[in-house]
Design a protein around this motif. Structure first.
Motif, PDB file in Angstrom:
ATOM      1  N   VAL A 291       0.871  -1.171   0.000  1.00 11.10           N
ATOM      2  CA  VAL A 291       0.000   0.000   0.000  1.00 11.10           C
ATOM      3  C   VAL A 291       0.909   1.223   0.000  1.00 11.10           C
ATOM      4  N   ALA A 292       0.331   2.399  -0.280  1.00 10.45           N
ATOM      5  CA  ALA A 292       1.102   3.636  -0.256  1.00 10.45           C
ATOM      6  C   ALA A 292       0.672   4.448   0.954  1.00 10.45           C
ATOM      7  N   ALA A 293       1.654   4.894   1.743  1.00 10.38           N
ATOM      8  CA  ALA A 293       1.337   5.676   2.944  1.00 10.38           C
ATOM      9  C   ALA A 293       2.509   6.588   3.263  1.00 10.38           C
ATOM     10  N   ARG A 294       2.223   7.866   3.475  1.00 15.35           N
ATOM     11  CA  ARG A 294       3.256   8.838   3.837  1.00 15.35           C
ATOM     12  C   ARG A 294       3.379   9.001   5.337  1.00 15.35           C
ATOM     13  N   THR A 295       2.340   8.650   6.083  1.00 13.31           N
ATOM     14  CA  THR A 295       2.297   8.875   7.530  1.00 13.31           C
ATOM     15  C   THR A 295       1.710   7.643   8.215  1.00 13.31           C
ATOM     16  N   PRO A 296       1.893   7.510   9.533  1.00 18.85           N
ATOM     17  CA  PRO A 296       1.224   6.425  10.248  1.00 18.85           C
ATOM     18  C   PRO A 296      -0.286   6.453  10.064  1.00 18.85           C
ATOM     19  N   GLY A 297      -0.882   7.645  10.010  1.00 16.10           N
ATOM     20  CA  GLY A 297      -2.324   7.753   9.810  1.00 16.10           C
ATOM     21  C   GLY A 297      -2.765   7.196   8.474  1.00 16.10           C
ATOM     22  N   GLU A 298      -1.993   7.478   7.424  1.00 18.96           N
ATOM     23  CA  GLU A 298      -2.338   6.948   6.106  1.00 18.96           C
ATOM     24  C   GLU A 298      -2.161   5.425   6.062  1.00 18.96           C
ATOM     25  N   LEU A 299      -1.165   4.908   6.778  1.00 19.44           N
ATOM     26  CA  LEU A 299      -1.004   3.456   6.865  1.00 19.44           C
ATOM     27  C   LEU A 299      -2.225   2.832   7.522  1.00 19.44           C
ATOM     28  N   LEU A 300      -2.683   3.422   8.613  1.00 16.31           N
ATOM     29  CA  LEU A 300      -3.856   2.898   9.310  1.00 16.31           C
ATOM     30  C   LEU A 300      -5.078   2.912   8.400  1.00 16.31           C
ATOM     31  N   ALA A 301      -5.251   3.980   7.626  1.00 18.00           N
ATOM     32  CA  ALA A 301      -6.398   4.061   6.718  1.00 18.00           C
ATOM     33  C   ALA A 301      -6.320   2.987   5.640  1.00 18.00           C
ATOM     34  N   ALA A 302      -5.118   2.749   5.115  1.00 17.84           N
ATOM     35  CA  ALA A 302      -4.957   1.736   4.073  1.00 17.84           C
ATOM     36  C   ALA A 302      -5.205   0.331   4.609  1.00 17.84           C
ATOM     37  N   VAL A 303      -4.682   0.043   5.802  1.00 17.66           N
ATOM     38  CA  VAL A 303      -4.880  -1.285   6.406  1.00 17.66           C
ATOM     39  C   VAL A 303      -6.347  -1.501   6.745  1.00 17.66           C
ATOM     40  N   ALA A 304      -7.033  -0.447   7.161  1.00 15.78           N
ATOM     41  CA  ALA A 304      -8.454  -0.571   7.495  1.00 15.78           C
ATOM     42  C   ALA A 304      -9.286  -0.957   6.280  1.00 15.78           C
ATOM     43  N   GLN A 305      -8.877  -0.497   5.089  1.00 15.84           N
ATOM     44  CA  GLN A 305      -9.643  -0.779   3.882  1.00 15.84           C
ATOM     45  C   GLN A 305      -9.417  -2.189   3.360  1.00 15.84           C
ATOM     46  N   ASP A 306      -8.273  -2.773   3.674  1.00 16.33           N
ATOM     47  CA  ASP A 306      -7.945  -4.115   3.200  1.00 16.33           C
ATOM     48  C   ASP A 306      -8.256  -5.107   4.320  1.00 16.33           C
ATOM     49  N   GLN A 307      -9.336  -5.854   4.163  1.00 17.79           N
ATOM     50  CA  GLN A 307      -9.824  -6.715   5.242  1.00 17.79           C
ATOM     51  C   GLN A 307      -9.169  -8.097   5.278  1.00 17.79           C
TER      52      GLN A 307
END
Length: 510
Positions: A45-61
């Motif tokens: 996934v692509a993430a610039r911040t810890p918050g963006e990582l959390l959002a990406a992981v939340a979407q992938d179940q």
């Protein structure tokens, strides 16, 4: 040692799904940001911040197991603990963390704790022997040799020093200061998710050059360009958040260079549904569409410079270009009839949930939630229809290409991580043009002399660029800007445009 054994045996090919480890970051020297960058790369996934990582992981179940050894040796234990706890809060995620002293933050999550000093995990005789050996070694050990970046501290003002140094050390140094270092600090932190990957100093210099703002020391552009000569790309120009002359056009959600073949312009759709026209040779603004389309998600510019937008309800709308000349007199009256594109859009399936679109010539391609691609082509006096199922999930990106000596081609990318090729007068190719373990987010295709250039943007932030010819085979190169890639376009001659939430970049393959 225990987590090393676990990771070794849980990442081998053929490991049972329930025992597989998907993300592993030994935390020595890591900050919360670099931890997020490393996990994002491993989880694709692509993430610039810890918050963006959390959002990406939340979407992938999908079930995800993350292992974090040596938490106590990180540079930001508290921030990483917070990230680990947030990740562990998702029902589909399991986090295994190693630390010498569990904090109240960790213990508040009521984790399962395995204390390796507990007698139940230790053979008394072997532990006594190990302890004696360890004590002897401690009394005789020589000082550890300095790491290269400790013996020769990185010069944060020098591009050559920065690009050759340990990227974790550089990131930590830039995070610890407010000094802009001529603009290098902002460029590094903007693209750090790419820069911390294993790569050559030349590639790192190219990524940094593409992230450099116009407030930076102007000498840095030439320095980074010289360092990047072996990277395979030349940065023709770039616009990043905060740039003034010419202005940054805003976050790029979609773009199309369909009209560039006629008037050297690029249409860029931002997060508010505004479409701006930019000169492709400089990025200078050339106007905008009169009315934004709120929550628009895709666009394509037609051969006559009209713009088709995909609205939030899955419906298409047609907009005239602000730079188009208006006919007058008798010609103006004749032009008031129904246009070719209005006829084509009337044929779009009513109520269909369209997820992607592209155009070329007098043809429009649309993709749907069910993986079906449809092509509507003007064939006077009517519209012809073609459709085929290309993906096991939603179509996420499309590109069309007319070839002088062959059939019209449609490239289709999907949520299933596949890129398919379809000539509308034939059955689609059975094998995928490209396939990875993450979704396709953008596609662009263009003729390049007697060859075909194809650019693929993936959900983990990677852009792959291929040029295929009938006799010369296929050449491949890639680029990863750091921020998540949102849109791609290919210009006449093969230059590549990359749009992100932070930047717009024109790259020349070399």
């Amino acid at each position: 040692m225990f987590l090393a054994w676990l990771a070794e045996h849980a990442t081998e090919p053929g490991t049972d799904t329930l025992r597989r480890v998907h993300g592993l970051v030994p935390l020595t020297g890591h900050s919360a940001h670099t931890t997020a960058w490393q996990l994002a790369e491993q989880l694709q996934v692509a993430a610039r911040t810890p918050g963006e990582l959390l959002a990406a992981v939340a979407q992938d179940q999908r079930r995800t197991v993350i292992v974090l050894p040596d938490l106590h040796a990180s540079t930001e234990p508290a921030a990483i603990e917070e990230l680990a706890c947030e990740l562990a809060g998702f029902a589909h995620v399991r986090v295994i963390a190693e630390t010498r002293q569990p904090s109240a933050t960790l213990l508040a999550q009521a984790p399962a704790v395995m204390d390796l000093t507990d007698p139940q995990w230790t053979d008394p005789d072997r532990h006594t022997a190990w302890a004696a050996t360890a004590q002897t070694a401690e009394n005789t050990v020589e000082p550890a040799p300095e790491r290269p970046d400790q013996a020769n501290p990185v010069d944060l003002d020098d591009p050559a020093s920065v690009c050759a140094a340990d990227p974790l050390h550089v990131t930590a140094a830039y995070e610890a200061t407010d000094n802009p270092h001529g603009g290098l600090r902002a460029a590094w932190l903007r693209s750090g998710a790419s820069l911390t990957r294993p790569q050559t100093p030349a590639t790192r210099a190219c990524v940094l050059r593409a992230a450099l703002g116009d407030a930076a020391d102007p000498r840095l552009q030439d320095s980074l360009a010289a360092l990047a000569q072996e990277a395979g790309w030349n940065v023709r120009w770039n616009r990043v958040r905060g740039d003034i002359n010419p202005p940054w056009p805003g976050p790029v959600h979609a773009m199309s260079a369909g009209a560039a073949r006629q008037n050297n312009t690029l249409a860029v759709l931002d997060h508010q549904g505004v479409v701006r026209l930019l000169l492709t040779d400089s990025g200078h603004p050339q106007g905008r569409l009169a009315h934004p389309v709120t929550e628009a998600s895709a666009l394509t510019v037609t051969q006559d410079a009209s713009t088709i937008l995909l609205g939030p309800d899955g419906r298409l709308s047609l907009h005239d270009s602000p730079t188009a000349t208006q006919s007058s007199g008798i010609a103006g009256l004749m032009d008031q009839g129904t246009s070719t594109w209005e006829r084509i859009l009337r044929e779009a399936p009513p109520g269909a949930r369209i997820t992607a679109l592209a155009s070329d010539g007098d043809q429009l391609a649309t993709g749907g939630l069910d993986g079906t691609v449809r092509v509507l082509a003007w064939n006077s006096p009517g519209v012809t229809h073609h459709s085929t199922l290309l993906h096991d999930a939603a179509v996420t990106a499309l590109a069309m290409l007319s070839t002088p000596a062959g059939p019209d081609l449609v490239y289709s990318g999907g949520q299933d991580g596949r890129v398919r090729l379809w000539a509308t007068d034939q059955e689609p190719l059975q094998s995928a043009v490209a396939e990875r373990g993450c979704a396709v987010v953008a596609l662009a295709a263009a003729p390049a002399e007697d060859k075909v250039a194809l650019a693929i943007g993936w959900a983990d932030g990677l852009v792959e660029y291929t040029v295929t010819g009938p006799d010369s085979g296929t050449s491949r190169r890639s680029f990863q800007p750091g921020p998540p890639v949102r849109a791609l376009s290919l210009l006449p001659g093969g230059d590549l445009m990359i749009g992100t939430d932070e930047s717009l970049i024109r790259l020349e393959p070399c």
